[in-house]
Design an enzyme around this catalytic site. Structure first.
Site, mmCIF file in Angstrom:
data_model
loop_
_atom_site.group_PDB
_atom_site.id
_atom_site.type_symbol
_atom_site.label_atom_id
_atom_site.label_comp_id
_atom_site.label_asym_id
_atom_site.label_seq_id
_atom_site.Cartn_x
_atom_site.Cartn_y
_atom_site.Cartn_z
ATOM 1 N N SER A 1 62.458 55.470 75.388
ATOM 2 C CA SER A 1 62.594 55.656 73.938
ATOM 3 C C SER A 1 63.962 56.177 73.538
ATOM 4 O O SER A 1 64.588 56.963 74.258
ATOM 5 C CB SER A 1 61.533 56.673 73.496
ATOM 6 O OG SER A 1 61.837 57.192 72.222
ATOM 7 N N GLU B 1 64.340 58.405 71.535
ATOM 8 C CA GLU B 1 64.201 59.859 71.417
ATOM 9 C C GLU B 1 64.880 60.581 72.578
ATOM 10 O O GLU B 1 65.181 61.766 72.479
ATOM 11 C CB GLU B 1 62.720 60.248 71.375
ATOM 12 C CG GLU B 1 62.053 60.076 70.027
ATOM 13 C CD GLU B 1 62.581 61.039 68.983
ATOM 14 O OE1 GLU B 1 62.563 62.248 69.214
ATOM 15 O OE2 GLU B 1 63.023 60.570 67.918
ATOM 16 N N TYR C 1 58.274 65.461 73.485
ATOM 17 C CA TYR C 1 58.079 64.025 73.704
ATOM 18 C C TYR C 1 59.327 63.411 74.352
ATOM 19 O O TYR C 1 59.238 62.683 75.348
ATOM 20 C CB TYR C 1 57.780 63.342 72.360
ATOM 21 C CG TYR C 1 57.830 61.830 72.418
ATOM 22 C CD1 TYR C 1 56.715 61.098 72.791
ATOM 23 C CD2 TYR C 1 59.008 61.135 72.103
ATOM 24 C CE1 TYR C 1 56.762 59.708 72.854
ATOM 25 C CE2 TYR C 1 59.067 59.759 72.162
ATOM 26 C CZ TYR C 1 57.942 59.050 72.540
ATOM 27 O OH TYR C 1 57.999 57.683 72.610
HETATM 28 P P1 GDR Z 1 59.896 59.025 65.371
HETATM 29 O O1 GDR Z 1 58.996 58.352 64.226
HETATM 30 O O2 GDR Z 1 59.695 60.488 65.460
HETATM 31 O O3 GDR Z 1 61.300 58.549 65.169
HETATM 32 O O4 GDR Z 1 59.315 58.380 66.714
HETATM 33 P P2 GDR Z 1 58.391 58.949 62.857
HETATM 34 O O5 GDR Z 1 58.100 57.757 62.026
HETATM 35 O O6 GDR Z 1 57.278 59.901 63.110
HETATM 36 O O7 GDR Z 1 59.598 59.798 62.224
HETATM 37 C C1 GDR Z 1 60.792 59.213 61.793
HETATM 38 C C2 GDR Z 1 61.601 60.199 60.966
HETATM 39 O O8 GDR Z 1 60.979 60.384 59.696
HETATM 40 C C3 GDR Z 1 61.063 61.776 59.351
HETATM 41 N N1 GDR Z 1 59.991 62.106 58.407
HETATM 42 C C4 GDR Z 1 58.682 61.997 58.652
HETATM 43 N N2 GDR Z 1 58.018 61.569 59.750
HETATM 44 C C5 GDR Z 1 56.663 61.535 59.697
HETATM 45 N N3 GDR Z 1 55.979 61.064 60.752
HETATM 46 N N4 GDR Z 1 55.968 61.956 58.585
HETATM 47 C C6 GDR Z 1 56.600 62.413 57.462
HETATM 48 O O9 GDR Z 1 55.964 62.776 56.470
HETATM 49 C C7 GDR Z 1 58.023 62.438 57.489
HETATM 50 N N5 GDR Z 1 58.970 62.779 56.581
HETATM 51 C C8 GDR Z 1 60.158 62.570 57.148
HETATM 52 C C9 GDR Z 1 60.939 62.490 60.690
HETATM 53 O O10 GDR Z 1 61.427 63.833 60.594
HETATM 54 C C10 GDR Z 1 61.770 61.583 61.564
HETATM 55 O O11 GDR Z 1 63.110 61.966 61.465
HETATM 56 C C11 GDR Z 1 58.896 57.038 66.827
HETATM 57 C C12 GDR Z 1 57.678 57.014 67.757
HETATM 58 O O12 GDR Z 1 57.122 55.716 67.745
HETATM 59 C C13 GDR Z 1 58.069 57.360 69.172
HETATM 60 O O13 GDR Z 1 56.930 57.206 70.012
HETATM 61 C C14 GDR Z 1 59.189 56.424 69.617
HETATM 62 O O14 GDR Z 1 59.574 56.722 70.927
HETATM 63 C C15 GDR Z 1 60.358 56.533 68.669
HETATM 64 O O15 GDR Z 1 59.929 56.230 67.352
HETATM 65 C C16 GDR Z 1 61.477 55.587 69.057
#
Ligand code: GDR
Length: 330
Positions: free
Chosen positions: A127, A129, A151
């Site tokens: 990933s 990440e 993670y």
């Molecule tokens: P990520 O995905 O952590 O990049 O991991 P996510 O969609 O959860 O977050 C992306 C970004 O959005 C910001 N954010 C929020 N995120 C969520 N979930 N909910 C919210 O309300 C929100 N508001 C803002 C987060 O802070 C973050 O910066 C995904 C997963 O699929 C992993 O398993 C994978 O490895 C990576 O993508 C590549």
């Protein structure tokens, strides 16, 4: 007929990969824990050619038994605790499954092995990440890792183990360093699907706002259907290797909101979006942009869905699903 074993079969990527491999004529087996998770029934309804086999990433003997039973040509290890935010609260479980689970799967593949002429090929879902507090922009296969979440740390362990098994035992083990990839099948906890689902519900008058965390974080988003193609391509190479898979352009959460709300006919989304501290993370990754030159050149992989098309695909699928549910309720 080639045989493939997929862990994480009920997840977004497992479902797309299962369909891709069935279409390519594979006999496809999905690993399930066998605890009557309703998603297990759904994946077989969706892909009737799929066969399920029991095993748990926490339990090596069960993985050896599954690999022995299936006798796969290819193993795709997609199973993980994949929600970054949850990994801060359940760090030990994340290390156990997302990290040690990879080691167990590699061990099962090494022990069962496959024939000398036809050794089992292994794919690890690494990933972006792992780059975390990025050391360079854009990120390539040679960029050092600096993970920013339990993670990410667990994924670095799985990635390094995959490289180690390749070097130590000559395993045909490849690792795809996949940047964020989304689709209408994405879970509602991830920010993209949370937004498209909420905007569709706002459009239909079913919801009046959406609560989000950091709107300034940015991601290099692509379509999951394109990414499972890359996984398959990696295992068709003569030599195992690591590949960054990403479109190579970054967008903020704000830009995602712009496109999604515009599709719903709303130009100013501020009145609909609330900030909620619960969705901020203790540590956040920096500027993620992938450089997929190696995958372009060696695999011939190219993304087929643009950022705007991806948001539109997800929004339209959510709108249609919400409208269908409304009709059924009436
Ligand atoms: P990520 O995905 O952590 O990049 O991991 P996510 O969609 O959860 O977050 C992306 C970004 O959005 C910001 N954010 C929020 N995120 C969520 N979930 N909910 C919210 O309300 C929100 N508001 C803002 C987060 O802070 C973050 O910066 C995904 C997963 O699929 C992993 O398993 C994978 O490895 C990576 O993508 C590549």
């Amino acid at each position: 007929m080639k045989r493939a074993l997929i862990t994480g079969i009920t997840g977004q990527d497992g479902r797309y990969l299962g369909e891709l491999l069935v279409a390519k004529g594979y006999q496809v087996f999905g690993l399930i824990r066998g605890q009557a998770n309703p998603k297990e029934r759904l994946v077989v309804e969706e892909n009737p050619a799929l066969e399920l086999v029991e095993g748990d990433l926490r339990d090596l003997p069960s993985l050896i038994a599954a690999v022995e039973q299936v006798q796969p040509d290819e193993v795709y290890n997609l199973g993980a605790i994949s929600f970054v935010q949850l990994s801060f609260k359940q760090a030990e479980l994340t290390a156990e499954i997302t990290g040690l689970g990879v080691l167990r799967m590699l061990e099962a593949v090494r022990i069962v092995g496959g024939s000398d002429r036809n050794p089992i090929r292994f794919y690890q879902a690494s990933s972006s990440e792992m780059f975390g507090k990025v050391r360079e922009v854009p990120q390539t296969e040679r960029t050092p890792f600096h993970p920013r979440s339990p993670y990410g740390v667990a994924k670095v362990f799985g990635h390094d183990m995959t490289v180690n098994y390749r070097e130590a035992y000559g395993l045909h083990a490849s690792s795809g360093i996949l940047f964020n990839h989304e689709s209408p099948r994405r879970g509602l906890e991830f920010v993209t699907r949370k937004i498209t689902n909420s905007v569709a519900r706002i459009k239909l008058g079913l919801q009046d706002s959406i609560s989000l965390g950091n709107l300034d974080s940015s991601r290099d988003w692509g379509f999951a259907g394109d990414y499972v193609q890359a996984m398959w391509m990696m295992l068709q190479q003569d030599e195992p290797d690591d590949y960054v898979i990403a479109p190579g352009e970054t967008h903020t959460i704000r830009e995602f909101l712009d496109v999604a709300f515009r599709l719903a006919g709303i130009d100013d989304w501020e009145p609909y979006v609330r900030r909620d501290p619960r969705f901020y993370r203790p540590a956040e990754v920096d500027l993620l942009i992938g450089d997929a030159t190696k995958a372009h050149e060696r695999l011939g992989w190219r993304p087929t869905v643009s950022f705007e098309e991806l948001v539109q695909m997800m929004y339209e699928a959510d709108l249609e699903a919400e409208e269908r549910q409304l009709r059924q309720r009436r």
